[in-house]
Design an enzyme around this catalytic site. Sequence first.
Site, PDB file in Angstrom:
ATOM      1  N   HIS A   1     -51.936  -7.123 -15.533  1.00 38.69           N
ATOM      2  CA  HIS A   1     -53.105  -7.637 -14.913  1.00 38.69           C
ATOM      3  C   HIS A   1     -53.351  -7.441 -13.527  1.00 38.69           C
ATOM      4  O   HIS A   1     -52.431  -7.322 -12.712  1.00 38.69           O
ATOM      5  CB  HIS A   1     -52.869  -9.277 -15.212  1.00 38.69           C
ATOM      6  CG  HIS A   1     -54.105  -9.983 -15.539  1.00 38.69           C
ATOM      7  ND1 HIS A   1     -55.038 -10.132 -14.825  1.00 38.69           N
ATOM      8  CD2 HIS A   1     -54.098 -10.424 -16.802  1.00 38.69           C
ATOM      9  CE1 HIS A   1     -55.983 -10.857 -15.371  1.00 38.69           C
ATOM     10  NE2 HIS A   1     -55.510 -10.852 -16.757  1.00 38.69           N
TER      11      HIS A   1
ATOM     12  N   TYR B   1     -61.542 -17.820 -10.966  1.00 34.19           N
ATOM     13  CA  TYR B   1     -61.567 -18.991 -10.039  1.00 34.19           C
ATOM     14  C   TYR B   1     -62.951 -19.377  -9.807  1.00 34.19           C
ATOM     15  O   TYR B   1     -63.771 -18.638  -9.296  1.00 34.19           O
ATOM     16  CB  TYR B   1     -60.929 -18.726  -8.724  1.00 34.19           C
ATOM     17  CG  TYR B   1     -59.472 -18.113  -8.872  1.00 34.19           C
ATOM     18  CD1 TYR B   1     -58.562 -19.305  -9.022  1.00 34.19           C
ATOM     19  CD2 TYR B   1     -59.170 -16.961  -8.568  1.00 34.19           C
ATOM     20  CE1 TYR B   1     -57.184 -18.583  -9.193  1.00 34.19           C
ATOM     21  CE2 TYR B   1     -57.807 -16.652  -8.806  1.00 34.19           C
ATOM     22  CZ  TYR B   1     -56.680 -17.465  -8.790  1.00 34.19           C
ATOM     23  OH  TYR B   1     -55.372 -17.130  -8.913  1.00 34.19           O
TER      24      TYR B   1
ATOM     25  N   PRO C   1     -49.079 -24.745  -8.048  1.00 33.82           N
ATOM     26  CA  PRO C   1     -49.520 -23.734  -8.851  1.00 33.82           C
ATOM     27  C   PRO C   1     -50.588 -22.871  -8.801  1.00 33.82           C
ATOM     28  O   PRO C   1     -50.989 -21.973  -9.339  1.00 33.82           O
ATOM     29  CB  PRO C   1     -49.465 -24.353 -10.364  1.00 33.82           C
ATOM     30  CG  PRO C   1     -49.705 -25.539 -10.229  1.00 33.82           C
ATOM     31  CD  PRO C   1     -49.265 -26.036  -8.915  1.00 33.82           C
TER      32      PRO C   1
ATOM     33  N   LYS D   1     -47.081 -19.085  -8.052  1.00 36.47           N
ATOM     34  CA  LYS D   1     -45.664 -18.339  -7.264  1.00 36.47           C
ATOM     35  C   LYS D   1     -44.223 -19.110  -7.591  1.00 36.47           C
ATOM     36  O   LYS D   1     -43.252 -18.656  -7.376  1.00 36.47           O
ATOM     37  CB  LYS D   1     -45.974 -18.795  -5.800  1.00 36.47           C
ATOM     38  CG  LYS D   1     -47.037 -17.911  -5.074  1.00 36.47           C
ATOM     39  CD  LYS D   1     -46.514 -16.706  -4.468  1.00 36.47           C
ATOM     40  CE  LYS D   1     -47.408 -16.090  -3.673  1.00 36.47           C
ATOM     41  NZ  LYS D   1     -47.761 -14.682  -4.220  1.00 36.47           N
TER      42      LYS D   1
ATOM     43  N   TYR E   1     -50.887 -12.316  -2.836  1.00 35.83           N
ATOM     44  CA  TYR E   1     -51.227 -12.564  -3.953  1.00 35.83           C
ATOM     45  C   TYR E   1     -50.067 -12.262  -4.932  1.00 35.83           C
ATOM     46  O   TYR E   1     -49.606 -13.221  -6.018  1.00 35.83           O
ATOM     47  CB  TYR E   1     -52.459 -12.376  -4.534  1.00 35.83           C
ATOM     48  CG  TYR E   1     -53.183 -12.894  -5.845  1.00 35.83           C
ATOM     49  CD1 TYR E   1     -53.286 -14.443  -6.091  1.00 35.83           C
ATOM     50  CD2 TYR E   1     -53.548 -12.119  -6.888  1.00 35.83           C
ATOM     51  CE1 TYR E   1     -53.753 -14.837  -7.094  1.00 35.83           C
ATOM     52  CE2 TYR E   1     -54.193 -12.658  -7.999  1.00 35.83           C
ATOM     53  CZ  TYR E   1     -54.141 -13.881  -8.092  1.00 35.83           C
ATOM     54  OH  TYR E   1     -54.738 -14.286  -9.365  1.00 35.83           O
TER      55      TYR E   1
HETATM   56  P1  FAD Z   1     -37.461 -25.474 -14.389  1.00 34.29           P
HETATM   57  O1  FAD Z   1     -38.141 -24.430 -15.291  1.00 34.29           O
HETATM   58  O2  FAD Z   1     -38.313 -26.799 -14.203  1.00 34.29           O
HETATM   59  O3  FAD Z   1     -36.078 -25.687 -15.202  1.00 34.29           O
HETATM   60  C1  FAD Z   1     -35.333 -26.761 -14.759  1.00 34.29           C
HETATM   61  C2  FAD Z   1     -34.256 -27.128 -15.820  1.00 34.29           C
HETATM   62  O4  FAD Z   1     -33.512 -28.094 -15.516  1.00 34.29           O
HETATM   63  C3  FAD Z   1     -35.065 -27.582 -17.096  1.00 34.29           C
HETATM   64  O5  FAD Z   1     -34.950 -27.000 -18.175  1.00 34.29           O
HETATM   65  C4  FAD Z   1     -34.854 -29.182 -17.065  1.00 34.29           C
HETATM   66  O6  FAD Z   1     -34.559 -29.787 -18.349  1.00 34.29           O
HETATM   67  C5  FAD Z   1     -33.437 -28.999 -16.387  1.00 34.29           C
HETATM   68  N1  FAD Z   1     -32.779 -30.370 -15.973  1.00 34.29           N
HETATM   69  C6  FAD Z   1     -33.516 -30.935 -15.277  1.00 34.29           C
HETATM   70  N2  FAD Z   1     -32.664 -32.013 -14.834  1.00 34.29           N
HETATM   71  C7  FAD Z   1     -31.806 -32.079 -15.393  1.00 34.29           C
HETATM   72  C8  FAD Z   1     -30.154 -32.812 -15.369  1.00 34.29           C
HETATM   73  N3  FAD Z   1     -30.324 -33.776 -14.695  1.00 34.29           N
HETATM   74  N4  FAD Z   1     -29.248 -32.483 -16.305  1.00 34.29           N
HETATM   75  C9  FAD Z   1     -29.503 -31.321 -16.986  1.00 34.29           C
HETATM   76  N5  FAD Z   1     -30.577 -30.431 -16.768  1.00 34.29           N
HETATM   77  C10 FAD Z   1     -31.409 -30.696 -16.082  1.00 34.29           C
HETATM   78  N6  FAD Z   1     -45.137 -20.220 -11.653  1.00 34.29           N
HETATM   79  C11 FAD Z   1     -45.244 -18.875 -11.622  1.00 34.29           C
HETATM   80  O7  FAD Z   1     -44.665 -18.149 -11.145  1.00 34.29           O
HETATM   81  N7  FAD Z   1     -46.460 -18.349 -12.083  1.00 34.29           N
HETATM   82  C12 FAD Z   1     -47.405 -19.149 -12.894  1.00 34.29           C
HETATM   83  O8  FAD Z   1     -48.355 -18.494 -13.329  1.00 34.29           O
HETATM   84  C13 FAD Z   1     -47.221 -20.345 -13.053  1.00 34.29           C
HETATM   85  N8  FAD Z   1     -47.879 -21.311 -13.712  1.00 34.29           N
HETATM   86  C14 FAD Z   1     -47.695 -22.594 -13.852  1.00 34.29           C
HETATM   87  C15 FAD Z   1     -48.449 -23.575 -14.671  1.00 34.29           C
HETATM   88  C16 FAD Z   1     -48.334 -24.819 -14.594  1.00 34.29           C
HETATM   89  C17 FAD Z   1     -49.197 -25.696 -15.532  1.00 34.29           C
HETATM   90  C18 FAD Z   1     -46.726 -25.244 -13.900  1.00 34.29           C
HETATM   91  C19 FAD Z   1     -46.592 -26.887 -13.949  1.00 34.29           C
HETATM   92  C20 FAD Z   1     -46.145 -24.409 -13.377  1.00 34.29           C
HETATM   93  C21 FAD Z   1     -46.457 -23.198 -13.132  1.00 34.29           C
HETATM   94  N9  FAD Z   1     -45.661 -22.168 -12.492  1.00 34.29           N
HETATM   95  C22 FAD Z   1     -46.005 -20.661 -12.193  1.00 34.29           C
HETATM   96  C23 FAD Z   1     -44.369 -22.766 -11.798  1.00 34.29           C
HETATM   97  C24 FAD Z   1     -43.170 -22.344 -12.614  1.00 34.29           C
HETATM   98  O9  FAD Z   1     -43.296 -22.842 -14.046  1.00 34.29           O
HETATM   99  C25 FAD Z   1     -41.918 -22.952 -12.069  1.00 34.29           C
HETATM  100  O10 FAD Z   1     -41.783 -22.744 -10.693  1.00 34.29           O
HETATM  101  C26 FAD Z   1     -40.628 -22.767 -12.700  1.00 34.29           C
HETATM  102  O11 FAD Z   1     -40.475 -23.283 -13.997  1.00 34.29           O
HETATM  103  C27 FAD Z   1     -39.379 -22.957 -11.942  1.00 34.29           C
HETATM  104  O12 FAD Z   1     -38.277 -22.587 -12.716  1.00 34.29           O
HETATM  105  P2  FAD Z   1     -37.026 -23.494 -12.542  1.00 34.29           P
HETATM  106  O13 FAD Z   1     -36.036 -22.770 -13.339  1.00 34.29           O
HETATM  107  O14 FAD Z   1     -36.555 -23.539 -10.930  1.00 34.29           O
HETATM  108  O15 FAD Z   1     -37.184 -24.856 -12.870  1.00 34.29           O
END
Ligand code: FAD
Length: 378
Positions: free
Chosen positions: A68, A188, A280, A284, A375
């Site tokens: 993309h 957008y 979001p 990022k 971006y």
């Molecule tokens: P998470 O994916 O939240 O994973 C954390 C894990 O920890 C989860 O599985 C949870 O169940 C587990 N957990 C929590 N508490 C506990 C506990 N007490 N004990 C055991 N396990 C636990 N980012 C991008 O880069 N590009 C995008 O296009 C983008 N689009 C998005 C669209 C939306 C609608 C949203 C909401 C977010 C978007 N993001 C995007 C952000 C991205 O999804 C998050 O930044 C990403 O999921 C972060 O990853 P993580 O592993 O840090 O956390």
Amino acid sequence: MLIIGAGPAGLVLGNMLRAEGIHCVIVERQSRAHVESRARAGFLAANSVRILAGNGLAAGLLAAGQQHDTCAFRSDRGQFELNYGELGRGEIHTVYPQQDLVRDLIAEFLDRGGEILFETDVASVDARQARITLRDGRQLSGRYVAGCDGRHGVSRQAVPGRRFQRDHGVSWLALLAEAPPSMAAVMYAIHPNGFAGHMARTATITRYYLQVPRGTDPEMWTDDRVWDELHLRMRADEYGELKQGRFIERRVVDMTSDVLDPIQHERLFLAGDAASLISPSAAKGANLALMEVELLAHALARAVNHGDERLLARYSQDCLPRIWRAQEFSHWMINLLHGPSGDGHDAFFARSLQRARLESLQNSRTHQDFFAENYVGI
Ligand code: FAD
């Protein structure tokens, strides 16, 4: 090594540590089926693809991901496109749904001999002892703990320090439609009713966003109401109909950001949303998470395999400038996409600034290069 959370951060970290021969247990609150179907991110930056490919974690995304390179802006002044693949550093996104990436990473981690305890809820973390206590009272300990448990996790509570928080005051209805993308570009749309966004996910699934008032109940937005509003804000009469389908996800996301400083304490290290939550608006979050875990995996491998903790000691220092740079761009995007409501003097002033920003982005090559670099870059 204990890792809390089987999201992108915890799973990439676990895979990288297994490749270094380090014993790793991931503790995840949800079931495997739940995390493998949780739709969120999709846009992976060039740096994320480099990290995944460089660590043997990109087979799925290289086979099925879509490249993309263009985004577009629509407003009452017309429409313009930016081919960011030809601007800035010439980098592009690879679109691959987060749940597919998580599924690939789980399979690979298990293949590499890692262990995941699903449906196991962590209640607290003792950073000094590198020990976690589960909800059922059991305790697990390791040499280090990685807190990759997202924005609502418990590990950030075990890191004393400052938490810088910003509520941007706007909310999005985040939607996934069972419909092909309506256009090639990320769109957008800036409209007096609020922002609307369009982002491809796969050939059959498209993400849409609608700015909604804070506290909105997503169930109040029926499919028909959403499509009507998307058509209006995206000016479909002028630019063409959207390809419609059933909405398979609708949730309200409040645009908030926070940064912890430091993101480590004793033998606990935070990564991903646990370390810093980013709105979001500029896609990022997952990309920042991968940037952090690459540094963390390298630092942990030095410590465990060579007894050298110098990189671990400077983990926060190495990550925080990059986290703030991403936050700054995300904040800039929020100001670009959301106009004020109302007709008062302040609203007029703010709307005029928004227009000036958009015009500058449309007409200034220097501004476009800055946009493209930030971006796609981390
Ligand atoms: P998470 O994916 O939240 O994973 C954390 C894990 O920890 C989860 O599985 C949870 O169940 C587990 N957990 C929590 N508490 C506990 C506990 N007490 N004990 C055991 N396990 C636990 N980012 C991008 O880069 N590009 C995008 O296009 C983008 N689009 C998005 C669209 C939306 C609608 C949203 C909401 C977010 C978007 N993001 C995007 C952000 C991205 O999804 C998050 O930044 C990403 O999921 C972060 O990853 P993580 O592993 O840090 O956390």
